[in-house]
Design an enzyme around this catalytic site. Structure first.
Site, PDB file in Angstrom:
ATOM      1  N   GLU A  39       0.840  -1.200   0.000  1.00 44.65           N
ATOM      2  CA  GLU A  39       0.000   0.000   0.000  1.00 44.65           C
ATOM      3  C   GLU A  39       0.876   1.252   0.000  1.00 44.65           C
ATOM      4  OE1 GLU A  39      -2.527  -0.676   3.401  1.00 44.65           O
ATOM      5  OE2 GLU A  39      -3.410  -2.453   2.467  1.00 44.65           O
ATOM      6  N   LEU A  93      -6.421  -1.394  -0.742  1.00 44.99           N
ATOM      7  CA  LEU A  93      -6.305  -1.690   0.688  1.00 44.99           C
ATOM      8  C   LEU A  93      -6.987  -3.025   0.978  1.00 44.99           C
ATOM      9  CD1 LEU A  93      -6.978   1.876   2.109  1.00 44.99           C
ATOM     10  CD2 LEU A  93      -4.901   0.898   1.147  1.00 44.99           C
ATOM     11  N   SER A  94      -6.339  -4.071   0.531  1.00 45.13           N
ATOM     12  CA  SER A  94      -6.907  -5.422   0.584  1.00 45.13           C
ATOM     13  C   SER A  94      -5.788  -6.394   0.927  1.00 45.13           C
ATOM     14  CB  SER A  94      -7.506  -5.805  -0.771  1.00 45.13           C
ATOM     15  OG  SER A  94      -8.318  -4.776  -1.291  1.00 45.13           O
ATOM     16  N   GLU A  95      -5.435  -6.461   2.203  1.00 43.11           N
ATOM     17  CA  GLU A  95      -4.252  -7.248   2.584  1.00 43.11           C
ATOM     18  C   GLU A  95      -4.407  -8.725   2.252  1.00 43.11           C
ATOM     19  OE1 GLU A  95      -5.552  -4.951   4.556  1.00 43.11           O
ATOM     20  OE2 GLU A  95      -3.945  -3.486   4.825  1.00 43.11           O
ATOM     21  N   PHE A 124       2.286  -2.216   8.769  1.00 41.24           N
ATOM     22  CA  PHE A 124       2.447  -2.545  10.191  1.00 41.24           C
ATOM     23  C   PHE A 124       2.130  -4.035  10.401  1.00 41.24           C
ATOM     24  CE2 PHE A 124       1.572   1.951   9.995  1.00 41.24           C
ATOM     25  CZ  PHE A 124       2.488   2.495  10.887  1.00 41.24           C
ATOM     26  N   ASP A 142       0.906  -5.474  12.709  1.00 38.04           N
ATOM     27  CA  ASP A 142      -0.419  -5.627  13.316  1.00 38.04           C
ATOM     28  C   ASP A 142      -1.480  -5.984  12.269  1.00 38.04           C
ATOM     29  OD1 ASP A 142       0.103  -3.626  16.056  1.00 38.04           O
ATOM     30  OD2 ASP A 142       1.336  -3.369  14.287  1.00 38.04           O
ATOM     31  N   HIS A 202      -0.991  -0.421  16.065  1.00 32.62           N
ATOM     32  CA  HIS A 202       0.117  -0.147  15.138  1.00 32.62           C
ATOM     33  C   HIS A 202       1.479  -0.287  15.835  1.00 32.62           C
ATOM     34  CE1 HIS A 202      -3.136   1.714  12.835  1.00 32.62           C
ATOM     35  NE2 HIS A 202      -2.333   2.012  11.844  1.00 32.62           N
TER      36      HIS A 202
HETATM   37  C1  LIG Z   1      -5.878  -3.114   7.615  1.00 31.92           C
HETATM   38  C2  LIG Z   1      -5.189  -1.816   7.433  1.00 31.92           C
HETATM   39  N1  LIG Z   1      -4.426  -1.619   6.347  1.00 31.92           N
HETATM   40  C3  LIG Z   1      -3.773  -0.454   6.170  1.00 31.92           C
HETATM   41  C4  LIG Z   1      -3.869   0.546   7.077  1.00 31.92           C
HETATM   42  C5  LIG Z   1      -3.092   1.854   6.896  1.00 31.92           C
HETATM   43  N2  LIG Z   1      -3.993   2.942   6.513  1.00 31.92           N
HETATM   44  C6  LIG Z   1      -4.568   3.736   7.431  1.00 31.92           C
HETATM   45  S1  LIG Z   1      -5.614   4.824   6.768  1.00 31.92           S
HETATM   46  C7  LIG Z   1      -5.282   4.290   5.211  1.00 31.92           C
HETATM   47  C8  LIG Z   1      -5.979   4.904   4.043  1.00 31.92           C
HETATM   48  C9  LIG Z   1      -7.461   4.827   4.188  1.00 31.92           C
HETATM   49  O1  LIG Z   1      -8.092   5.383   3.090  1.00 31.92           O
HETATM   50  P1  LIG Z   1      -9.661   5.515   3.058  1.00 31.92           P
HETATM   51  O2  LIG Z   1     -10.274   4.234   3.465  1.00 31.92           O
HETATM   52  O3  LIG Z   1     -10.049   6.066   1.758  1.00 31.92           O
HETATM   53  O4  LIG Z   1      -9.985   6.551   4.235  1.00 31.92           O
HETATM   54  P2  LIG Z   1      -9.509   8.071   4.324  1.00 31.92           P
HETATM   55  O5  LIG Z   1      -8.180   8.064   4.977  1.00 31.92           O
HETATM   56  O6  LIG Z   1      -9.476   8.647   2.981  1.00 31.92           O
HETATM   57  O7  LIG Z   1     -10.521   8.712   5.214  1.00 31.92           O
HETATM   58  C10 LIG Z   1      -4.353   3.251   5.242  1.00 31.92           C
HETATM   59  C11 LIG Z   1      -3.836   2.535   4.059  1.00 31.92           C
HETATM   60  C12 LIG Z   1      -4.668   0.299   8.217  1.00 31.92           C
HETATM   61  N3  LIG Z   1      -4.789   1.198   9.190  1.00 31.92           N
HETATM   62  N4  LIG Z   1      -5.320  -0.877   8.363  1.00 31.92           N
END
Ligand SMILES: Cc1ncc(C[n+]2csc(CCOP(=O)(O)OP(=O)(O)O)c2C)c(N)n1
Ligand SMILES: [Mg+2]
Lengths: 340, 340
Positions: free
Chosen positions: A30, A68-70, A93, A95, A139
């Site tokens: 990501e 965002l699809s681990e 992370f 986590d 985290h």
């Molecule tokens: C399972 C997971 N993967 C990655 C992250 C890291 N992360 C935190 S916020 C974010 C982006 C989120 O984007 P979106 O869902 O569009 O929400 P926005 O921040 O735009 O409000 C990422 C990749 C996380 N917290 N949890």
């Protein structure tokens, strides 16, 4: 040629060199490029803390930002590895492993054994570990014991920039799935790092300080705390601690640990993970079994408490094993020094 | 906050009224949005001074979404929030002083300083927590809705997630689960165009998120999330239907994020002038204030008075957070079922 390099840049360099050497190495994660499809700069981020910054410019589409699809992309890295690629997937992370654990636990870890030795899965999963970054409960965990527990996974957790580069290169070349744990509070730390590629073999601990009185075993960030404690003990109590950096938790270098304890007769294990079923309990149990006769005192363990990581700096600072706590544990193995 | 609105009935009787809300409700809506805005703007300033630890994700620009939805809920309705959760918390009635203290890691915080910005929760208000794990709220809110359904109390569950988190398996699985169990869940997709630095267009296979809802057998509505009235109307209809046993739905709110992904983000992936353009043309607070004052229902003086009141509230919250005591060391090991 060797020069001073940060832990972060050492990782970047290892990825760069292996991508040059081997076209089957690809990077996914990501925002490892960061900016895909966005109107501004591509490669804006280079990872959430900039570890892969600049690699897109050198290797282009061999770096792939992921949705965002681990489960999907970590699983895809594992599947591609089983089909001849050498993917390095970044999980950001550790986590977040909770989201995609099946692909690691039931798929990657088992292929080789379950398929009768016919499969290999040369995937590397890089992820940040550890507390001290004010990143709170989801985290900040040191989940190394969970992966060390699973047959089929290799687990690496370097304590310095030199090791980070050499161990990551080894991880990429290794034919088994590797969980590569990067302590986020070590990224800025610097060491002499040769510019050339080099691989540090797995299962070779590093004796980072010689000593005759007690063996302190650790890995990752707490190696530095152990060294700090050793210096204090030497000055204040005349106790000379040998400090061992395990570097890899699976495989683990039992020989170096046992040999040291046979010389010192005392063991303190320092682990940033929670205390139960940890690297600390693992090392203490093994030493008690294999070197019982050499022990002059009960092995001691210094770990995080049995709690999630608290947010408040006031609490988080108490969470990670401190040099003071390590020194106190060493003194427990020296009742006469305590009495003095 | 619980404000009865004529739009709660889905009869559309007032839909031709340019301002389809009573004055009290309009003032309450403005106050909530202004509180969120000031809270976030102030955090931006305080963070830059280095006073605030950890990751802080600001909701500024997105206020109309949380506010327009939450006005239809009572304390016994449940919401599951995200990493960008301050706005959801405030709109759901979580105490602003306690929130601020939590973000400063102080003992008077909503979670006694143990959670931080990403984990503010107040179960007594039906606020089941901001969340550091993307997509984690969706299954939880299915559980909240299941509980409401079992008890037959007419409660609903709202889960918020971004355009990025929309790609988590947990969200997609939950949509199906809610559909097959006919749960009173509203899936609120907060589409601000970015997930960290990555564009929604890069990360999403469909052009229209509503196609996904339809694919799961859910009705879906997409609204301009900077238009409070559009959000309020659509949410009111979907929530009323869910309460009456009509099942789950997806509500997409298209909106803008005024700041970076988190504080400290240089935002070079955005287009030049994008933030200025959004502030000028897509500011949900300005749009709301212009509309209600132009209609002659709320006066400029009333708006100005409320602005002053909210500014004082935020000032007080910051100064009390700064002077609040740190958590005591005992807090480190409390709230776990056992200590080792
Ligand atoms: C399972 C997971 N993967 C990655 C992250 C890291 N992360 C935190 S916020 C974010 C982006 C989120 O984007 P979106 O869902 O569009 O929400 P926005 O921040 O735009 O409000 C990422 C990749 C996380 N917290 N949890
Ligand atoms: Mg987004």
């Amino acid at each position: 040629m060797s020069r001073t390099l940060s832990f972060k840049l050492a990782i970047n360099e290892a990825l760069d060199l292996e991508m040059r050497r081997d076209p089957s190495v690809i990077l996914l994660g990501e925002d490892i490029v960061g900016g895909s499809g966005s109107p501004g700069e591509m490669d804006a981020w280079g990872g959430v803390l900039g570890v892969t910054k600049g690699l897109y410019g050198k290797h282009g589409n061999r770096l792939m930002d992921t949705p965002l699809s681990e489960s999907a992309y970590i699983g895809a890295a594992i599947g591609a590895a089983a089909c001849g690629m050498r993917p390095v997937a970044e999980l950001m992370f550790l986590d977040f492993m909770g989201v995609c654990f099946d692909q690691i636990l039931n798929q990657a870890a088992k292929f080789r054994y379950m398929f009768g030795g016919k499969a290999k899965t040369p995937v590397v999963i890089r992820a940040m570990v550890g507390a001290g970054f004010r990143a709170a409960a989801q985290h900040s965990q040191m989940l190394t014991p969970m992966f060390t527990h699973v047959p089929g996974l290799k687990v690496v957790c370097p304590s310095n920039a030199y090791d980070a580069k050499g161990l990551l290169i080894q991880s990429i070349r290794d034919d088994d799935p590797v969980i590569f744990c990067e302590h986020k509070n070590l990224y800025a730390s610097e060491a002499d790092v040769p510019a050339e590629p080099y691989a540090i073999p797995f299962g070779e601990a590093n004796v980072v300080r010689d000593g005759r009185d007690v063996t302190i075993v650790s890995y990752g960030l707490t190696v530095h705390r152990a060294l700090e404690a050793a210096q204090t003990l030497s000055k204040r109590s005349g106790i000379e601690a040998e400090v061992i950096d395990l570097r890899t938790l699976s495989p683990i270098d039992w020989d170096t640990v046992i040999e040291s304890v046979e010389n010192t007769g005392r063991l303190v294990v320092v682990d940033e993970a929670n205390p139960r079923c940890s690297i600390a309990t693992d090392v203490a149990a093994y030493v008690a079994q294999q070197a019982f006769g050499a022990l002059k005192a009960a092995p001691q363990m210094v770990t995080a408490p049995h709690t999630p990581v608290p947010f408040s700096p006031a609490l988080e600072d108490l969470y990670i094993p401190s040099a003071d706590a390590i020194a106190a544990a060493v003194l427990k193995t020296h009742p006469q020094a305590l009495a003095a | 906050m619980s404000i009865t609105s004529p739009m709660q009935t889905a009869d559309g009787a007032l839909s031709n009224n340019p301002i389809p809300l009573e004055k009290d409700a309009l003032l309450a809506a403005y106050r909530t949005m202004r509180t969120i805005r000031d809270f976030e703007e102030r955090l931006h300033v305080e963070f830059a001074k280095g006073d605030i630890p950890g990751f802080v994700h600001l909701y500024a620009g997105e206020e109309a979404c949380a506010t327009g939805i939450m006005m239809h809920l009572t304390d016994s309705d449940r919401i599951a929030s995200t990493h960008r959760g301050h706005g959801h918390c405030i709109a759901k009635g979580v105490d602003v002083e306690e929130m601020m203290a939590e973000i400063y890691g102080k003992s008077s915080g909503s979670c006694r300083g143990k959670g931080g910005s990403m984990h503010i929760a107040d179960l007594s208000k039906g606020m089941m927590g901001a969340n550091g794990i993307l997509g984690a709220g969706a299954p939880l809110i299915c559980g909240a809705a299941l509980a409401a359904k079992c008890r037959g109390d007419g409660g609903v569950g709202i889960t918020f997630f971004g355009d990025g988190a929309a790609n988590q398996g947990t969200v997609l699985e939950s949509m199906n689960l809610a559909a097959v169990w006919n749960l009173p869940v509203i899936f609120v997709l907060e589409n601000n165009g970015y997930a960290e630095a990555t564009s929604v267009t890069y990360a999403t296979g469909v052009d229209n998120f509503l196609d996904r809802a339809h694919g799961f057998g859910l009705p879906g509505v997409s609204v301009d999330g900077t238009d409070f009235f559009a959000v309020h109307k659509a949410a009111g209809e979907l929530i009323a239907k869910a309460r009456a046993g009509g099942g789950p739905a997806l509500l997409e709110c298209k909106m803008v994020r005024f700041y970076g992904h988190f504080e400290g983000d240089s935002q070079t992936y955005k287009a030049k002038g994008e933030n200025d353009f959004n502030r000028l043309n897509r500011d949900c607070l300005k749009i709301f204030a212009d509309r209600v004052t132009a209609a002659g229902i709320v006066s400029d003086a009333e708006i100005a008075l409320m602005d002053r009141e909210v500014a004082n509230l935020i000032d007080d919250a910051v100064s009390s957070a700064k002077s609040a005591p740190q958590p005591t060391p005992q807090e480190l090991t409390s709230d776990v079922y056992v200590s080792y």
